[in-house]
Scaffold this motif. Structure first.
Motif, mmCIF file in Angstrom:
data_model
loop_
_atom_site.group_PDB
_atom_site.id
_atom_site.type_symbol
_atom_site.label_atom_id
_atom_site.label_comp_id
_atom_site.label_asym_id
_atom_site.label_seq_id
_atom_site.Cartn_x
_atom_site.Cartn_y
_atom_site.Cartn_z
ATOM 1 N N SER A 71 63.652 16.104 82.078
ATOM 2 C CA SER A 71 62.386 16.928 81.767
ATOM 3 C C SER A 71 61.097 16.193 82.036
ATOM 4 O O SER A 71 59.949 16.736 82.418
ATOM 5 N N ASP A 105 63.822 24.080 83.586
ATOM 6 C CA ASP A 105 64.091 22.930 82.693
ATOM 7 C C ASP A 105 65.285 23.245 81.749
ATOM 8 O O ASP A 105 65.023 23.746 80.698
ATOM 9 N N GLU A 106 66.274 22.851 82.122
ATOM 10 C CA GLU A 106 67.677 23.364 81.554
ATOM 11 C C GLU A 106 67.556 24.811 81.105
ATOM 12 O O GLU A 106 68.082 25.137 79.942
#
Ligand SMILES: Nc1ncnc2c1ncn2[C@@H]1O[C@H](COP(=O)(O)OP(=O)(O)OP(=O)(O)O)[C@@H](O)[C@H]1O
Ligand SMILES: [Mg+2]
Lengths: 347, 295
Positions: A70, A191-192
């Protein structure tokens, strides 16, 4: 590294804590993350990251929790400022941008999708998707039209006036995706983005993303901790560990030539038959083979029945034009599927 | 044994008296020099207050009742609550307290608007900087624990008796909850949602008005609710410095031992409190419910 298209990150360090500059010499000397935390009270976020991302490609950033994924993507739109290093986008120095220029970059050129969706709970689906456009100063009517198109594109037609929390997780992330796509930014940070979803919905979302990408050709930086996801989506996969990149390559590189034991362990459970392609393990062209042909891009699993039926259990490998480029034997295939492939022992 | 070990070492009486005297003299000089200027600064407020009071007193009772009931319905969407509010107002009027209730309503309304106008910006400032928060929190603590009469003194010295000192005292007493809860509400906004606003290039003002304040609204409303309650609880004390309304009969009842008078007017204050409480709370709950179905 300047002047080139795409995203270029060079010598990037990020240290969290009270006085990052004071511990930078230690970090540069390679102090471990744990020692830095225990003896010096600072958290090592990123260490000497060098990464170039080609335009219109999907770069996956992978690694275990806390390895800095991140933190890394947030440097690209400068939600986080580095302790040291450079970030360039299409030849522009992101770290040199003043506030207004940075806002312009975030409004027009980079968009983002978040793990926990991060939708605005007080806005409707329409207003969520139109948020980036509102920031760009697009008029309300235009916004409704453009946002409406994206809502439809991600399969949420009819939900324009719902509030996000009335939707399921998968639908919420479709809103998140539409919000990111609506600004027409050429770079999309994810992000994920799919990590919080159920496996089935996750695979739907991956399919949707790849389908969209075929049309849109964006530069996507996709964070995940799931290797299968990384392999399915990524043109290139960078694996992070304790803030540093351990290996950056395409899926064939990672699976067939893991840079170290850490990565070897990472890929241990993977189904090679569905990941490795014939072209990555074939031998040199052999004369005298004229049985069934096997495509360069075929997965090992799909090549198995073909090769098994071929006389002498060996088949010719051909490229997209049908020209022979190599040969593959059943032994080699089986060896590769089981992980004991000739190019390099995995462990 | 030394003297100061036996009895508490105090400043000697003369010096103490001189100290108090000089503080008083200083403040008196200040109020003599600037009192008029400060008072005229508050003149517009006085006009608004008087105008609003006249409006409420001059309007026919059914119109006022209709307006309050309408406000109640608009904020709560509850028919039962609306009817209950109308009945409460009717009983208050029937028992002869209509005019005093209107006066109290006027000062509470103006005080609340003022508290919101002061409190929300202060709360926002606190939420943006830990330094400001660290500076403000002890002040708010003092404001809320200092006995009310103590800060009535300088206010009265500056303004004399009347509506303005009453209003100022009420606002000082009632403003802390809006400030605190605005600060808290903004600080509690989901970090990821704020990050999303940042990522799409929102500026500071766009974030504040487009994301932070709307999401903090339920908390801010809770603060407004408490502020109104505290303002109402000041009604009797404010009447001691000349604010007309439901407080004065109560004060009169205490000095003359009129039990029924005190009871009726006290009940009217409670009635008003319940009405305001329900209206603000159900409004807060309604916006909260619109969002919170998520969890
Ligand atoms: N603001 C911060 N202050 C201090 N430490 C931080 C901060 N942000 C991140 N870190 C630390 O930096 C490291 C990397 O964090 P990061 O969030 O980038 O990891 P990640 O790979 O995204 O993990 P996850 O899979 O859990 O999301 C972690 O050790 C984390 O604790
Ligand atoms: Mg993360």
């Amino acid at each position: 590294m300047t002047g080139a298209d795409g995203i270029h990150i060079g010598g990037l360090y990020k240290v969290f804590g009270g006085g990052p500059a004071s511990v930078m010499p230690l970090v540069r000397d390679g102090v471990t993350k744990q020692e830095l935390l225990e003896n010096h009270g600072h958290v090592l976020g990123l260490r000497d990251i060098n990464l170039s991302i080609a335009p219109r490609s999907i770069q996956v950033v992978m690694g275990l929790s806390g390895c800095g994924k991140s933190t890394l993507v947030r440097h690209i739109n400068r939600l986080i400022d580095p302790t040291e290093g450079e970030v360039w986008i299409d030849g522009e120095d992101v770290l040199a941008l003043d506030r207004a220029a940075l806002r312009h970059l975030r409004r027009h050129r980079i968009s983002m999708v978040f793990q926990r969706f991060a939708l605005f709970p007080h806005r409707t689906v329409m207003d969520n998707v139109g948020y980036g456009l509102a920031m760009q100063g697009v008029s309300r009517a235009d916004r409704a039209e453009r946002a409406g198109r994206w809502i439809e594109r991600v399969g949420l037609a009819g939900y324009e006036d719902s509030y996000a929390h009335h939707l399921s997780g998968g639908m919420q992330q479709r809103v998140g995706l539409a919000r990111a796509l609506a600004t027409d930014a050429e770079i999309m940070l994810m992000d994920e983005a799919f990590s919080a979803l159920d496996p089935l919905i996750r695979s739907d979302m991956r399919t949707l993303l790849l389908e969209l990408q075929k049309e849109l050709h964006k530069t996507i930086v996709f964070v995940t901790h799931d290797l299968e996801e990384a392999i399915e989506i990524g043109d290139r996969i960078a694996i992070l560990r304790d803030g540093g990149i351990v290996q950056n390559g395409d899926s064939q590189d990672i699976v067939l030539r893991p840079a170290d034991d850490y990565i070897a362990e990472f890929i241990q459970g993977i189904n090679r038959g569905r990941v490795v392609r014939v072209g990555s393990i074939m031998g040199p062209v052999e004369s005298g083979l004229d049985g069934p042909d096997c495509s360069l891009d075929a997965y090992l699993e799909d090549a198995l029945p073909v090769v098994a039926r071929a006389p002498g259990n060996e088949a010719r490998v051909v490229d997209a034009d049908g020209a022979p480029v190599g040969a593959i034997s059943l032994d080699r295939l089986i060896g590769a599927v089981s992980g004991n492939d000739p190019p390099r022992e995995a462990r | 044994m030394a003297d100061w070990l036996q009895s508490f070492p105090t400043l000697d009486e003369g010096a103490l008296r001189a100290l108090k005297k000089s503080i008083d003299a200083g403040y008196r000089a200040f109020s003599r020099n600037y009192g008029d200027a400060i008072e005229s600064f508050f003149d517009p407020l006085l006009y608004v207050l008087i105008w609003f009071e006249r409006l409420l007193l001059g309007a026919p009772w059914w119109l006022v009742m209709g307006a309050v009931a309408g406000l109640c319905y608009a904020s709560s969407r509850g028919v039962r609550l609306t009817v209950a509010v109308a009945v409460a107002f009717f009983v208050i009027g029937y028992l002869g307290m209509w005019d005093d209730t209107m006066r109290t309503l006027a000062i509470i309304f103006v005080a609340t608007v003022l508290a919101i106008a002061i409190g929300i910006p202060l709360g926002i400032a606190m939420s943006r900087s830990n330094h400001v928060q660290a500076f403000m929190l002890p002040i708010l603590d003092v404001m809320q624990t200092m006995p009310i009469f103590v800060y009535l003194i300088p206010v009265v010295m500056l303004f004399g008796l009347g509506k303005i000192p009453g209003l100022i005292a009420v606002v000082i007493y009632a403003v802390p909850p809006v400030i605190r809860l605005t600060n808290l509400g903004i600080r509690l906004v989901d970090r990821e949602v704020l990050e999303a606003a940042d990522a799409f290039g929102a500026g500071a003002r766009q974030k504040l008005f487009g994301v932070q304040l709307p999401l903090a609204l339920p908390n801010i409303m809770a603060g407004v609710n408490q502020t109104i309650m505290m303002a109402l609880s000041m009604v009797v004390i404010a009447s001691m410095i000349g604010v007309k309304g439901l407080g004065q009969p109560v004060l009169q009842a205490v000095t003359n031992q009129y039990f029924a008078l005190g009871l009726f007017n006290g009940a009217a204050v409670v009635g008003l409190a319940i009405v305001f409480d329900r209206i603000t709370q159900s409004y807060g709950r309604r916006i909260q419910a619109e969002r919170e179905a998520r969890s």
